[in-house]
Scaffold this motif. Structure first.
Motif, PDB file in Angstrom:
ATOM      1  N   LEU A   1       0.655  -1.173   0.123  1.00  0.00           N
ATOM      2  CA  LEU A   1      -0.115   0.036  -0.038  1.00  0.00           C
ATOM      3  C   LEU A   1       0.765   1.430  -0.053  1.00  0.00           C
ATOM      4  CD1 LEU A   1      -2.775  -0.742   2.589  1.00  0.00           C
ATOM      5  CD2 LEU A   1      -2.980  -0.849  -0.026  1.00  0.00           C
ATOM      6  N   ASP A   2       0.467   2.420  -0.555  1.00  0.00           N
ATOM      7  CA  ASP A   2       0.812   3.520  -0.426  1.00  0.00           C
ATOM      8  C   ASP A   2       0.473   4.367   0.603  1.00  0.00           C
ATOM      9  OD1 ASP A   2       2.704   3.936  -3.282  1.00  0.00           O
ATOM     10  OD2 ASP A   2       0.727   3.048  -4.008  1.00  0.00           O
ATOM     11  N   PHE A   3      -0.845   4.080   1.011  1.00  0.00           N
ATOM     12  CA  PHE A   3      -1.315   4.706   1.952  1.00  0.00           C
ATOM     13  C   PHE A   3      -2.357   3.827   2.913  1.00  0.00           C
ATOM     14  CE2 PHE A   3      -0.494   8.476  -0.492  1.00  0.00           C
ATOM     15  CZ  PHE A   3      -0.054   9.501   0.190  1.00  0.00           C
ATOM     16  N   LEU A   4      -2.218   3.994   4.312  1.00  0.00           N
ATOM     17  CA  LEU A   4      -3.261   3.438   5.102  1.00  0.00           C
ATOM     18  C   LEU A   4      -3.751   4.535   5.847  1.00  0.00           C
ATOM     19  CD1 LEU A   4      -4.555   0.915   6.202  1.00  0.00           C
ATOM     20  CD2 LEU A   4      -2.720   0.664   7.905  1.00  0.00           C
ATOM     21  N   LEU A   5      -5.001   4.528   5.657  1.00  0.00           N
ATOM     22  CA  LEU A   5      -5.881   5.850   6.508  1.00  0.00           C
ATOM     23  C   LEU A   5      -6.584   5.152   7.617  1.00  0.00           C
ATOM     24  CD1 LEU A   5      -7.199   7.862   3.323  1.00  0.00           C
ATOM     25  CD2 LEU A   5      -5.320   8.092   4.574  1.00  0.00           C
ATOM     26  N   VAL A   6      -6.485   5.582   8.784  1.00  0.00           N
ATOM     27  CA  VAL A   6      -7.134   5.140  10.001  1.00  0.00           C
ATOM     28  C   VAL A   6      -8.167   6.071  10.318  1.00  0.00           C
ATOM     29  CG1 VAL A   6      -6.780   4.235  12.183  1.00  0.00           C
ATOM     30  CG2 VAL A   6      -5.086   3.808  10.474  1.00  0.00           C
ATOM     31  N   ASP A   7      -9.381   5.703  10.115  1.00  0.00           N
ATOM     32  CA  ASP A   7     -10.390   6.525  10.844  1.00  0.00           C
ATOM     33  C   ASP A   7     -10.760   6.079  12.063  1.00  0.00           C
ATOM     34  OD1 ASP A   7     -13.056   8.117  10.637  1.00  0.00           O
ATOM     35  OD2 ASP A   7     -14.104   6.494  10.161  1.00  0.00           O
ATOM     36  N   THR A   8     -10.849   7.072  12.938  1.00  0.00           N
ATOM     37  CA  THR A   8     -10.903   6.873  14.302  1.00  0.00           C
ATOM     38  C   THR A   8     -12.004   7.511  15.034  1.00  0.00           C
ATOM     39  OG1 THR A   8      -9.797   9.037  15.279  1.00  0.00           O
ATOM     40  CG2 THR A   8      -8.404   7.049  14.808  1.00  0.00           C
ATOM     41  N   PRO A   9     -12.532   7.160  16.139  1.00  0.00           N
ATOM     42  CA  PRO A   9     -13.739   7.576  16.852  1.00  0.00           C
ATOM     43  C   PRO A   9     -13.111   9.087  17.386  1.00  0.00           C
ATOM     44  CG  PRO A   9     -13.084   5.773  18.291  1.00  0.00           C
ATOM     45  CD  PRO A   9     -12.126   5.964  16.991  1.00  0.00           C
ATOM     46  N   PRO A  10     -14.374   9.651  18.007  1.00  0.00           N
ATOM     47  CA  PRO A  10     -13.778  11.106  18.744  1.00  0.00           C
ATOM     48  C   PRO A  10     -13.289  10.540  19.996  1.00  0.00           C
ATOM     49  CG  PRO A  10     -16.412  10.838  18.175  1.00  0.00           C
ATOM     50  CD  PRO A  10     -15.680   9.371  18.034  1.00  0.00           C
ATOM     51  N   GLY A  11     -12.356  11.648  20.371  1.00  0.00           N
ATOM     52  CA  GLY A  11     -11.876  11.661  21.872  1.00  0.00           C
ATOM     53  C   GLY A  11     -10.187  11.238  21.718  1.00  0.00           C
ATOM     54  N   THR A  12      -9.809  10.792  23.024  1.00  0.00           N
ATOM     55  CA  THR A  12      -8.251  10.302  23.091  1.00  0.00           C
ATOM     56  C   THR A  12      -8.290   9.159  24.044  1.00  0.00           C
ATOM     57  OG1 THR A  12      -8.184  12.026  24.901  1.00  0.00           O
ATOM     58  CG2 THR A  12      -7.514  12.946  22.751  1.00  0.00           C
ATOM     59  N   SER A  13      -8.916   8.279  23.745  1.00  0.00           N
ATOM     60  CA  SER A  13      -9.197   7.242  24.754  1.00  0.00           C
ATOM     61  C   SER A  13      -8.593   5.791  24.249  1.00  0.00           C
ATOM     62  CB  SER A  13     -10.565   6.985  25.196  1.00  0.00           C
ATOM     63  OG  SER A  13     -10.683   6.111  26.149  1.00  0.00           O
TER      64      SER A  13
END
Length: 348
Positions: A189-201
């Protein structure tokens, strides 16, 4: 007198050992105790006869043995980018799906999207692959391919029914995210995008811990113009700085509404304190641009279609392409994006 929170764990200890919980002791630590989290816990001479001996001896110790396996699995992934925002509802998943389509517009690139929002997985719906399932082979789990150069992995593919709730505590969510990185055959892969939930947990700590050894390029922050969103984004930026994650830039989403008929721009969510541009300057991070509201983005996501394929000349599409160009500069690569529209996409 105002109520106070329990004494928090030291920040650096949480960041260094996000998955390790302190053993729940049944008695005070005796004199000369080596410490319940030390390598000698439960085995030292001073542990003999201690009520906590069995608890300390069985507690996990040392580095996570799966980290080298994750690094090996992701060795052929050139760039790993997190999409973050402390605030929910600012359009992280929508932006992630649009960013993935924009990057994959260059057919020479391979792009992967990992849906780390375990309790609210929406990436499959937006990508038009909601009905797909995960296939397992000797090489690992196979991601679902949206197109020849765009792959997705999400818990949504594993649910018995589309509307089933995922009611999990932190450790189980962390375990699934580890599997997404360790067991999924992402390939070259050239890019792996990680979609995260809100917050810092949990999810954020886990992903950072799992990816740190293999290398994270950084995080793209997303906000809307209102101060109530900027407040939480400041916390997310602080999290990144404490966790050692580079902030690649800030994007202001839902930044005005451009009428598709007359192209007049209206400020639906007016910035009361300067919006994303002012926050980026205040925090000393790059400002990647403003993406206006466009109802057709929502329609494209609902139908699982590419907004870029259907509306390449729209102001939102052009703005997103400029965001990609800015992100590419921060990562240090040539964006090589195809120009669309009468005035092109490469203008900043």
């Amino acid at each position: 007198m105002a109520p106070s929170l329990e004494e928090p764990d030291p920040v650096q200890d949480v960041l260094s050992n996000p998955l390790k919980a302190r053993p729940q002791l049944v008695a005070p630590e005796p004199e000369h105790c080596p410490g319940p989290e030390s390598e000698r816990a439960g085995q030292a001479d001073s542990c003999a006869g201690c009520p906590n001996q069995a608890i300390c001896a069985s507690a996990p110790k040392g580095p996570d043995p799966d980290i080298p396996l994750i690094s090996a699995r992701l060795s052929s992934v050139r760039h790993k980018v997190l999409v973050l925002s402390g605030k929910g509802g600012v359009g992280k998943s929508t932006f992630t799906s649009l960013l993935a389509h924009a990057l994959a517009a260059d057919e020479s690139r391979a792009v992967g999207v990992m849906d780390a929002d375990v309790c609210g997985p929406s990436i499959p719906k937006m990508m038009g692959v909601e009905a797909e399932t995960v296939h397992v082979s000797g090489a690992g789990w196979s991601p679902v391919w949206v197109s020849d150069n765009l792959a997705v992995m999400s818990i949504q593919f594993m649910l018995p029914n589309r509307d089933d709730a995922v009611i999990w505590r932190g450790p189980k969510k962390n375990g699934l995210l580890k599997q997404f990185l360790k067991d999924v055959e992402w390939g070259d892969l050239d890019f792996l995008l990680v979609d995260t939930p809100p917050g810092t947990s949990d999810e954020h700590l886990s992903v950072n811990s799992f990816l740190k050894e293999s290398g994270i390029d950084g995080a793209v922050m997303l906000t809307t113009p209102q101060e109530v969103s900027l407040l939480d984004v400041r916390k997310e930026i602080d999290f990144c700085r404490k966790a050692g994650i580079r902030v690649l830039g800030l994007v202001e989403n839902m930044s005005g509404f451009v009428c598709p008929k007359c192209t007049h721009e209206s400020q639906i969510f007016r910035a009361t304190t300067g919006g994303g541009a002012a926050l980026a300057e205040e925090m000393g991070i790059p400002f990647l641009g403003e993406v206006p509201l466009d109802p057709r983005i929502g329609m494209a996501c609902d139908y699982g279609e590419s907004f870029f394929d259907h509306y390449p000349d729209s102001p939102a599409c052009k703005a997103l392409m400029r965001v990609v160009e800015g992100l590419s500069r921060e990562i240090g690569i040539d964006s090589q994006l195809p120009k669309t529209g009468s005035d092109g996409m490469s203008k900043s």
